[in-house]
Design a protein around this motif. Structure first.
Motif: not given
Length: 545
Positions: A378-379, A480-486
């Motif tokens: 995510a980061l 927004r894959l970062d939100k999916y990873y979160w």
């Protein structure tokens, strides 16, 4: 005596080349994400769904195949024909996938030959999906029959411990001195002469090379091919290797099958009738085992879900970042090699230090690693999107080697996952279904992989409520894959907490009570099968497992 063991020697070594199906089938799916998004112009969600449905089916099918095979009168011969189908189906399937690339049939069907979506016709799309279906069944049959077939052949040579099978096979592949091979045979208490074993094992000029096409050698070849070749060659070269492996396997089919028939005819007729009569009971026992232990093994599904992002969204991210290392441009297949080495090392370490007391701690470790992997992913993705925004949708200024930590953790996760899931079913399953442990492990992993498709769909729907933009758009840079990873990190954390709660509060009630109904006379062969997990994790399991 020599004539009786000759078929066993040949097939002990020859059958191992069918591991090429798993290696190159998995390699193909590592290539699929960039191929589908760049050439087919699929959205990242559609491309990931194709890959994960394929991998999920490959992992789930072996359990049903195994149950069906055990209901047949002669499972050994059935395993032979399953491996034959494995080679034929996988070769044809991968050939059809290769033929679906634009340049191969461009003149025949009147399309352009560029690697663009406009050059892909309905015919090529049909070839692609039919090829994937054949490849999936081929890989599933290989996972089902390869291990037991080699195991039965080794027992005909009086080699009963799978660790000895592995050592002798490695000694042959590495062409060790005669004295070393003799030492391995003595440790295995086998009466086979080393010179005879070596002469029979390799009868074709290409045979020795094919055995070396497993493991690290294969992955290095993959990286080189990925680096310099166009898509048609990247997918086509494995077709040649699979064809040679299949041809080698069927080079003396009737000779090998005759050897099986001789052994089978000497067995008591009551054994076949017994296998047939107890198959229904074993099926019910498997279902009961899954139902009774659901609170625990359901937590492993989330680890499989996290694992499934490795050759989908992680690879797509790497393809959108700067691949240069100094003056060298490194292919994204580098991560395949790196992941594979970490996975191998972790699995080997877990096997050496594993015991029943440490199984829960290894499980907790694996689940903790899944949380950390999602957090780092995510980061990194958040940082990549910031660069994309500042560089007007151009993220090449950010090095893809920032993703090394998350691929490292993914390899550690999958290595520890293999051990803890296998150990769980080994401890909780009744003795009558011990031979299904590998299939049960794949089944749980397959559910996790298919769960990724569901989680992406649900996350996309929920995130788009109220007129907001969904986390998943057509391209990676707009998503927004970062939100999916979160979200996956939170889900993995909750999963870890749930596992601790169940393990502490309900472990007394989740015991293998089914074992009381099984006689001890059936235990010997099944216990030997448990040792088979040490045969060759690196060669005989899919790349993500």
């Amino acid at each position: 005596m020599l004539q009786s063991i000759r078929p066993s020697i040949k097939m002990l070594v020859t059958a191992t080349v069918m591991a090429q199906v798993i290696m190159y089938g998995s390699y193909t799916m590592w290539l699929m994400m960039p191929y589908l998004t760049e050439v087919w112009d699929m959205s990242i969600v559609q491309a990931a769904a194709v890959i994960n449905i394929f991998d999920g089916i490959v992992a789930i099918l072996p359990l049903s195949f195994k149950i069906i095979l055990d209901s047949l009168p002669n499972p050994i011969i059935a395993d032979y024909w399953m491996l034959l189908w494995c080679g034929i189906s996988s070769t044809i399937g991968l050939l059809l996938v290769t033929m679906s690339t634009p340049p191969v049939l461009s003149k025949a069907i009147g399309t352009c030959n560029e690697y663009e979506s406009k050059c892909i016709s309905h015919t090529q799309r049909s070839l692609f999906y039919v090829g994937l279906a054949l490849l999936a069944t081929g890989m599933a049959t290989c996972l089902t029959s390869l291990r037991p077939y080699i195991f039965e052949r080794a027992k005909m040579m009086n080699i009963k411990k799978p660790q000895h099978i592995w050592n002798i096979r490695q000694a042959l592949v590495q062409n060790v001195p005669k004295e070393t091979l003799l030492q391995q045979l003595v440790e295995a208490k086998s009466c086979v002469d080393p010179a005879t074993l070596r002469n029979i094992a390799y009868s074709w000029p290409t045979e020795f090379w094919l055995y070396r096409c497993n493991g690290v050698f294969t992955v290095l070849l993959v990286v080189l091919v990925f680096w310099v070749m166009p898509w048609s060659f990247r997918l086509g070269i494995p077709v040649i290797i699979l064809f040679l492996a299949t041809l080698l396997f069927v080079s003396k089919p009737w000779y090998h099958v005759q050897g099986v028939l001789i052994i089978s005819s000497s067995e008591p007729h009551g054994k076949t009738e017994k296998n047939s009569s107890t198959n229904t009971l074993k099926t019910k026992t498997i279902v009961k085992t899954l139902v009774c232990n659901f609170p625990i093994w359901s937590t492993f599904v989330i680890c499989g879900l996290v694992s499934s992002v490795g050759n989908t969204y992680f690879i797509e991210q790497a393809g959108q970042m700067d691949a240069k290392l100094g003056q060298w441009e490194v292919p994204t297949a580098f991560f395949l090699l790196f992941y594979k080495l970490v996975n191998l090392f972790t699995t080997s370490l877990c096997q050496k230090s594993f015991n029943s007391k440490k199984s829960k701690w290894i499980t907790i470790f694996a689940m903790g690693v899944s949380v950390l992997c999602c957090l780092i992913a995510a980061l990194v993705e958040n940082k990549r999107l910031e660069v994309v925004k500042s560089d007007n949708n151009n993220s090449v200024s950010l090095s893809m080697f920032l993703m090394v930590p998350q691929f490292f953790l993914l390899g550690v996760l999958d290595g520890a996952y293999n051990c803890c899931v296998f150990a769980f079913f080994q401890e909780r399953s009744p003795k009558s279904v011990k031979k299904y442990l590998n299939s049960l492990m794949h089944f749980v992993l397959g559910l996790g992989i298919l769960g990724n498709v569901v989680s992406v769909y649900v996350a996309g729907k929920v995130s788009s409520r109220g007129g907001r933009q969904s986390w998943f758009q057509h391209t990676l840079n707009k998503s927004r894959l970062d939100k999916y990873y979160w979200m996956l990190a939170v889900l993995s954390g909750i999963n870890l907490g749930f596992y601790l709660l169940v393990a502490l509060c309900y472990s007394k009630f989740i015991k293998k009570s089914e074992s009381e109904s099984q006689p001890e006379s059936e235990n010997e062969e099944d216990v030997e099968e448990l040792e088979f997990k040490r045969l060759d994790w690196f060669d005989l399991l899919p790349l993500r497992q």
